[in-house]
Design a protein around this motif. Structure first.
Motif, PDB file in Angstrom:
ATOM      1  N   VAL A 179      53.160   8.695  27.323  1.00 41.04           N
ATOM      2  CA  VAL A 179      52.266   7.914  28.177  1.00 41.04           C
ATOM      3  C   VAL A 179      52.578   6.463  28.191  1.00 41.04           C
ATOM      4  O   VAL A 179      52.466   5.918  26.945  1.00 41.04           O
ATOM      5  N   LYS A 180      53.073   5.630  28.950  1.00 43.77           N
ATOM      6  CA  LYS A 180      53.573   4.522  28.766  1.00 43.77           C
ATOM      7  C   LYS A 180      52.425   3.364  28.619  1.00 43.77           C
ATOM      8  O   LYS A 180      51.392   3.664  29.520  1.00 43.77           O
ATOM      9  N   PRO A 181      52.662   2.200  28.291  1.00 41.21           N
ATOM     10  CA  PRO A 181      51.632   1.255  28.305  1.00 41.21           C
ATOM     11  C   PRO A 181      51.166   0.895  29.753  1.00 41.21           C
ATOM     12  O   PRO A 181      51.968   0.500  30.416  1.00 41.21           O
ATOM     13  N   GLY A 182      49.912   0.946  30.164  1.00 39.72           N
ATOM     14  CA  GLY A 182      49.442   0.328  31.184  1.00 39.72           C
ATOM     15  C   GLY A 182      49.450   1.648  32.400  1.00 39.72           C
ATOM     16  O   GLY A 182      49.127   1.271  33.494  1.00 39.72           O
ATOM     17  N   GLU A 183      49.914   2.730  31.781  1.00 40.50           N
ATOM     18  CA  GLU A 183      50.082   3.811  32.949  1.00 40.50           C
ATOM     19  C   GLU A 183      48.687   4.527  33.232  1.00 40.50           C
ATOM     20  O   GLU A 183      47.870   4.618  32.298  1.00 40.50           O
ATOM     21  N   LYS A 184      48.493   4.943  34.427  1.00 36.37           N
ATOM     22  CA  LYS A 184      47.526   5.762  34.745  1.00 36.37           C
ATOM     23  C   LYS A 184      47.726   7.148  34.828  1.00 36.37           C
ATOM     24  O   LYS A 184      48.617   7.560  35.788  1.00 36.37           O
ATOM     25  N   LEU A 185      47.417   8.019  34.001  1.00 35.26           N
ATOM     26  CA  LEU A 185      47.794   9.414  34.021  1.00 35.26           C
ATOM     27  C   LEU A 185      46.416  10.431  34.478  1.00 35.26           C
ATOM     28  O   LEU A 185      45.484  10.030  33.752  1.00 35.26           O
ATOM     29  N   ALA A 186      46.500  11.253  35.326  1.00 37.34           N
ATOM     30  CA  ALA A 186      45.659  12.341  35.639  1.00 37.34           C
ATOM     31  C   ALA A 186      46.031  13.611  34.854  1.00 37.34           C
ATOM     32  O   ALA A 186      47.140  13.961  35.286  1.00 37.34           O
ATOM     33  N   ILE A 187      45.130  14.120  34.196  1.00 33.30           N
ATOM     34  CA  ILE A 187      45.344  15.937  33.758  1.00 33.30           C
ATOM     35  C   ILE A 187      44.359  16.595  34.240  1.00 33.30           C
ATOM     36  O   ILE A 187      43.240  16.420  34.216  1.00 33.30           O
ATOM     37  N   LEU A 188      45.029  17.609  35.010  1.00 30.21           N
ATOM     38  CA  LEU A 188      44.309  18.395  35.959  1.00 30.21           C
ATOM     39  C   LEU A 188      44.407  19.757  35.080  1.00 30.21           C
ATOM     40  O   LEU A 188      45.543  20.188  34.662  1.00 30.21           O
ATOM     41  N   GLY A 189      43.402  20.735  35.732  1.00 27.88           N
ATOM     42  CA  GLY A 189      43.652  22.150  35.272  1.00 27.88           C
ATOM     43  C   GLY A 189      42.240  22.799  35.481  1.00 27.88           C
ATOM     44  O   GLY A 189      41.089  22.188  35.559  1.00 27.88           O
ATOM     45  N   ARG A 190      42.360  24.254  35.658  1.00 26.68           N
ATOM     46  CA  ARG A 190      41.070  24.892  35.679  1.00 26.68           C
ATOM     47  C   ARG A 190      40.145  24.824  34.600  1.00 26.68           C
ATOM     48  O   ARG A 190      40.825  24.460  33.247  1.00 26.68           O
ATOM     49  N   SER A 191      39.032  25.235  34.592  1.00 25.32           N
ATOM     50  CA  SER A 191      38.125  25.424  33.255  1.00 25.32           C
ATOM     51  C   SER A 191      38.730  26.496  32.348  1.00 25.32           C
ATOM     52  O   SER A 191      39.220  27.683  32.771  1.00 25.32           O
ATOM     53  N   GLY A 192      38.864  25.906  31.068  1.00 28.33           N
ATOM     54  CA  GLY A 192      39.347  26.739  29.955  1.00 28.33           C
ATOM     55  C   GLY A 192      40.936  26.509  29.810  1.00 28.33           C
ATOM     56  O   GLY A 192      41.463  27.206  28.924  1.00 28.33           O
ATOM     57  N   ALA A 193      41.564  25.496  30.678  1.00 30.90           N
ATOM     58  CA  ALA A 193      43.030  25.214  30.493  1.00 30.90           C
ATOM     59  C   ALA A 193      43.502  24.435  29.484  1.00 30.90           C
ATOM     60  O   ALA A 193      44.554  24.751  28.991  1.00 30.90           O
ATOM     61  N   GLY A 194      42.419  24.019  28.597  1.00 30.79           N
ATOM     62  CA  GLY A 194      42.707  23.167  27.575  1.00 30.79           C
ATOM     63  C   GLY A 194      42.643  21.687  27.849  1.00 30.79           C
ATOM     64  O   GLY A 194      43.058  20.871  26.787  1.00 30.79           O
ATOM     65  N   LYS A 195      41.907  21.112  28.708  1.00 30.85           N
ATOM     66  CA  LYS A 195      42.225  19.911  29.079  1.00 30.85           C
ATOM     67  C   LYS A 195      41.201  18.903  28.010  1.00 30.85           C
ATOM     68  O   LYS A 195      41.573  17.919  27.507  1.00 30.85           O
ATOM     69  N   LEU A 223      39.330  -1.189  34.998  1.00 25.20           N
ATOM     70  CA  LEU A 223      40.271  -0.776  34.017  1.00 25.20           C
ATOM     71  C   LEU A 223      41.708  -1.189  34.154  1.00 25.20           C
ATOM     72  O   LEU A 223      42.594  -0.588  33.554  1.00 25.20           O
ATOM     73  N   LYS A 224      42.020  -2.043  35.214  1.00 22.84           N
ATOM     74  CA  LYS A 224      43.102  -2.526  35.463  1.00 22.84           C
ATOM     75  C   LYS A 224      43.833  -3.060  34.270  1.00 22.84           C
ATOM     76  O   LYS A 224      43.290  -3.795  33.500  1.00 22.84           O
ATOM     77  N   GLY A 225      45.243  -2.760  34.178  1.00 20.71           N
ATOM     78  CA  GLY A 225      45.935  -3.218  32.999  1.00 20.71           C
ATOM     79  C   GLY A 225      45.731  -2.294  31.715  1.00 20.71           C
ATOM     80  O   GLY A 225      46.698  -2.736  30.603  1.00 20.71           O
ATOM     81  N   LYS A 226      44.979  -1.499  31.562  1.00 14.53           N
ATOM     82  CA  LYS A 226      44.646  -0.794  30.618  1.00 14.53           C
ATOM     83  C   LYS A 226      45.521   0.536  30.575  1.00 14.53           C
ATOM     84  O   LYS A 226      45.413   1.010  31.956  1.00 14.53           O
ATOM     85  N   THR A 227      45.898   1.432  29.659  1.00 11.68           N
ATOM     86  CA  THR A 227      46.434   2.719  29.771  1.00 11.68           C
ATOM     87  C   THR A 227      45.117   3.893  30.200  1.00 11.68           C
ATOM     88  O   THR A 227      44.092   3.586  29.408  1.00 11.68           O
ATOM     89  N   LEU A 228      45.247   4.453  31.106  1.00 12.22           N
ATOM     90  CA  LEU A 228      44.093   5.371  31.616  1.00 12.22           C
ATOM     91  C   LEU A 228      44.451   6.718  31.593  1.00 12.22           C
ATOM     92  O   LEU A 228      45.619   7.122  32.415  1.00 12.22           O
ATOM     93  N   ILE A 229      43.934   7.426  30.576  1.00 13.69           N
ATOM     94  CA  ILE A 229      44.116   8.945  30.922  1.00 13.69           C
ATOM     95  C   ILE A 229      42.939   9.825  31.463  1.00 13.69           C
ATOM     96  O   ILE A 229      41.824   9.634  30.875  1.00 13.69           O
ATOM     97  N   TRP A 230      43.094  10.403  32.783  1.00 12.53           N
ATOM     98  CA  TRP A 230      41.826  10.898  33.335  1.00 12.53           C
ATOM     99  C   TRP A 230      42.058  12.309  33.443  1.00 12.53           C
ATOM    100  O   TRP A 230      42.805  12.840  33.977  1.00 12.53           O
ATOM    101  N   ILE A 231      41.017  13.069  32.533  1.00 12.26           N
ATOM    102  CA  ILE A 231      40.828  14.386  32.629  1.00 12.26           C
ATOM    103  C   ILE A 231      39.959  14.973  33.602  1.00 12.26           C
ATOM    104  O   ILE A 231      38.758  14.510  33.709  1.00 12.26           O
ATOM    105  N   THR A 232      40.526  15.711  34.648  1.00  8.23           N
ATOM    106  CA  THR A 232      39.374  16.001  35.580  1.00  8.23           C
ATOM    107  C   THR A 232      39.787  17.377  36.144  1.00  8.23           C
ATOM    108  O   THR A 232      40.991  17.901  35.646  1.00  8.23           O
ATOM    109  N   HIS A 233      38.874  17.927  37.043  1.00  8.57           N
ATOM    110  CA  HIS A 233      39.361  19.312  37.692  1.00  8.57           C
ATOM    111  C   HIS A 233      39.561  19.238  38.954  1.00  8.57           C
ATOM    112  O   HIS A 233      39.651  20.457  39.583  1.00  8.57           O
TER     113      HIS A 233
END
Length: 581
Positions: A367-383, A526-536
């Protein structure tokens, strides 16, 4: 039967013995003062009995009762004085012990907090924090302390009477031995098991009642509320029946105890008449003196059977407490890292404790500085497990999660300086709005709080409230809607100003319109910040730089939203399904 389990539990105990050793001299002082208090009480009754009896014979010289008068006055003064200092010493000891004990318990529970859902029921935690702590306190106050005081007095009585009359010393050894040892053991054998059963019923009620109350709506909707009440009443009846049987036994046991004390009194009367009967006019004086000094002992002796039968309950509490992890006393070294902040996940594997299930299997992300990353997966996938590993709340089974090369699980509480988090259900405490937002930075001024509230779109609404920032939010934040609670949680993060923000499914339970507004607020602020968004699901996914899909603990898809839309048919199908097409 009742005593052996306690001794067995104490053998490998980590919760009672350490505090006995740590505060042993305070305990010795309290016990010594307790023994002296009862000696003064007995001495007061002894001299008072002699004085009253002697004065009734109209002594021809005041000097014959002068010594008893002085002793009565001395014992009368020293008894409340020593009792006062004994209370000071014992309460000082109890407060020290209780403070250290509770801190150790909270540290243990906090250390294991991330596994609550998998290892504990909420009712079990309530039982630990209320029932078991109270029982361990009572182990000190109602069992250890009075028992040691009683045995100290027992030794003094037997030795003292043995010096005056060896036969009487043996008789006191037997009679007081029955009172101090036999009757308490009888209580353990008969009532101890009932008391242990009572505690089990109480613990079950704690767990079941908490569980059912949290799901009471489902009972009502299912039309089974009457069945629930009947089930709870039945469990409560078992508890009441056990308590009734205990009370019945206690009445008989206390009667036998008083009979034994009466035998001590009668034996002293007969012994006094035989020993001092040859002295004209002196028999009654000495009989009264010896008999009356027994009665102050009833206070400490009458509590011993109850204290003894509690040992089974204490055993259960000790076993429960000793199953908790030992708090780690290692102080994390201060970690200083500087921007840019690089978060790297390398061949990450994780297995839940005491299970064979591998939740994550070889994940690698950069995850690079300032990058916006979305992590997806069904329930129980380990998010959510991945979120805990990123935050350092859990330690990888294999592989690593590092921030600028430092494993995140080594940061401890310092991780909040670098990684902020917004949970699925942000919690608002029953205090003012100001205090809730300042959770992100307790040194923030009111002006800074207004600034972050303006950024999340809540300033105008809060200004309209009668007390503004000093308005109480009510328990669990019930004053605010779901979207407003998420915005307040974001205000905390902005006030903290952490460089990396972890959004753990923050829009769950929101309606589509509110969800869209909350996502837009998050992305804008949250512009300019590293953002990790865990969603379904994929609402707002176009605003992210990179998208990762987790399936069966592994990465199944990865790329930018545009690239996946162009090249991955499975992604397009998921996007259409998420949009309701």
């Amino acid at each position: 039967m009742g005593k052996i389990p306690l001794l067995k539990a104490m053998k490998h105990d980590r919760w009672v013995k350490p505090f006995l050793k740590r505060y042993k001299w305070t305990l010795v002082l309290a016990i010594t003062l307790g023994i002296i208090t009862f000696i003064c009480a007995g001495g007061l009754m002894f001299t008072a009995g002699y004085l009253i009896s002697k004065s009734a014979t109209m002594p021809f010289n005041i000097l014959l009762v002068y010594v008893p008068i002085v002793l009565t006055r001395a014992f009368g003064i020293f008894r409340p004085v020593t009792n006062y200092f004994e209370r000071l010493a014992s309460h000082n000891w109890v407060f020290k012990m209780t403070s250290a004990f509770r801190k150790k318990l909270y540290d243990s529970l906090e250390q294991d907090a991330v596994f609550f859902n998998s290892k504990y029921r909420i009712g079990d935690i309530l039982g630990l924090l209320s029932e078991d702590v109270a029982h361990i306190q009572n182990l000190y106050l109602r069992t250890i302390f009075p028992t040691l005081v009683a045995f100290g007095l027992y030794a003094i009585i037997v030795i003292g009477m043995g010096i005056i009359s060896p036969l009487m010393g043996i008789l006191m050894l037997i009679l007081f031995g029955l009172i101090i040892i036999a009757i308490p053991v009888w209580s353990i054998l008969v009532n101890g098991a009932r008391q242990q059963l009572e505690k089990q019923y109480t613990n079950t009620l704690y767990a079941d009642l908490t569980d059912n109350i949290m799901g009471i709506t489902d009972w009502v909707f299912a039309g089974r509320s009457a069945e629930y009440l009947s089930y709870y009443d039945q469990s409560e009846q078992h508890l009441l029946a056990s308590q009734k049987a205990m009370k019945r036994f206690e009445h008989w046991r206390d009667f036998v105890l008083q009979v034994m004390i009466l035998l001590v009194v009668v034996s002293l009367i007969l012994w006094g008449a035989a020993r001092f009967g040859g002295h004209w006019g002196g028999s009654a004086n000495w009989i009264a003196a010896f008999v009356l000094c027994v009665f102050p002992l009833d206070e400490v002796l009458s509590s011993l059977p109850t204290a003894a039968q509690q040992t089974n309950v204490y055993t259960d509490s000790l076993n429960r407490l000793n199953k908790l992890p030992q708090p780690q006393s290692v102080t994390a070294e201060k970690i200083n890292i500087t921007a840019p902040y690089q978060l790297k996940i390398d061949d990450l594997k994780y297995r839940y404790p005491q299970t064979d299930k591998m939740v994550l299997q070889g994940l690698s992300l950069n995850v690079k500085p300032g990058e916006k990353l979305a992590i997806l997966g069904r329930s129980g996938a380990g998010k959510s497990t991945l979120a805990s590993l990123i935050r350092g709340d859990r330690k990888p089974t294999a592989g690593s999660v590092t921030l600028n090369g430092v494993p995140t699980d080594e940061f401890g509480d310092q991780i909040s300086k670098y990684i902020g988090i917004v949970h699925q259900s942000p919690y608002l405490f029953n205090t003012t709005i100001l205090n809730n937002v300042r959770l992100g930075n307790e040194d923030a001024s009111e002006e800074q709080v207004w600034q972050v509230l303006e950024r999340v779109g809540l300033a105008s609404m809060i200004q309209r409230l009668p007390k503004g920032l000093h308005t109480m939010v009510d328990e669990a934040g019930l004053r605010f809607s779901g979207g407003e609670r998420h915005r307040l949680s974001l205000a905390r993060i902005l006030l903290k100003d952490a460089p990396i923000i972890l959004l753990d499914e923050p829009t769950v339970g929101l309606d589509p319109l509110t969800e869209e507004q909350v996502i837009e607020t998050f992305m804008e602020q949250l512009k300019g910040k590293t953002l990790i968004w865990i969603t379904h699901h994929l609402q707002g996914i176009e605003m992210m730089d990179q998208v990762v899909f987790i399936e069966n603990g592994q990465i199944s898809m990865q790329g930018s939203p545009d690239d996946l839309q162009k090249t991955n048919s499975h992604y397009r199908l998921l996007k259409l399904a998420d949009e309701g097409n």
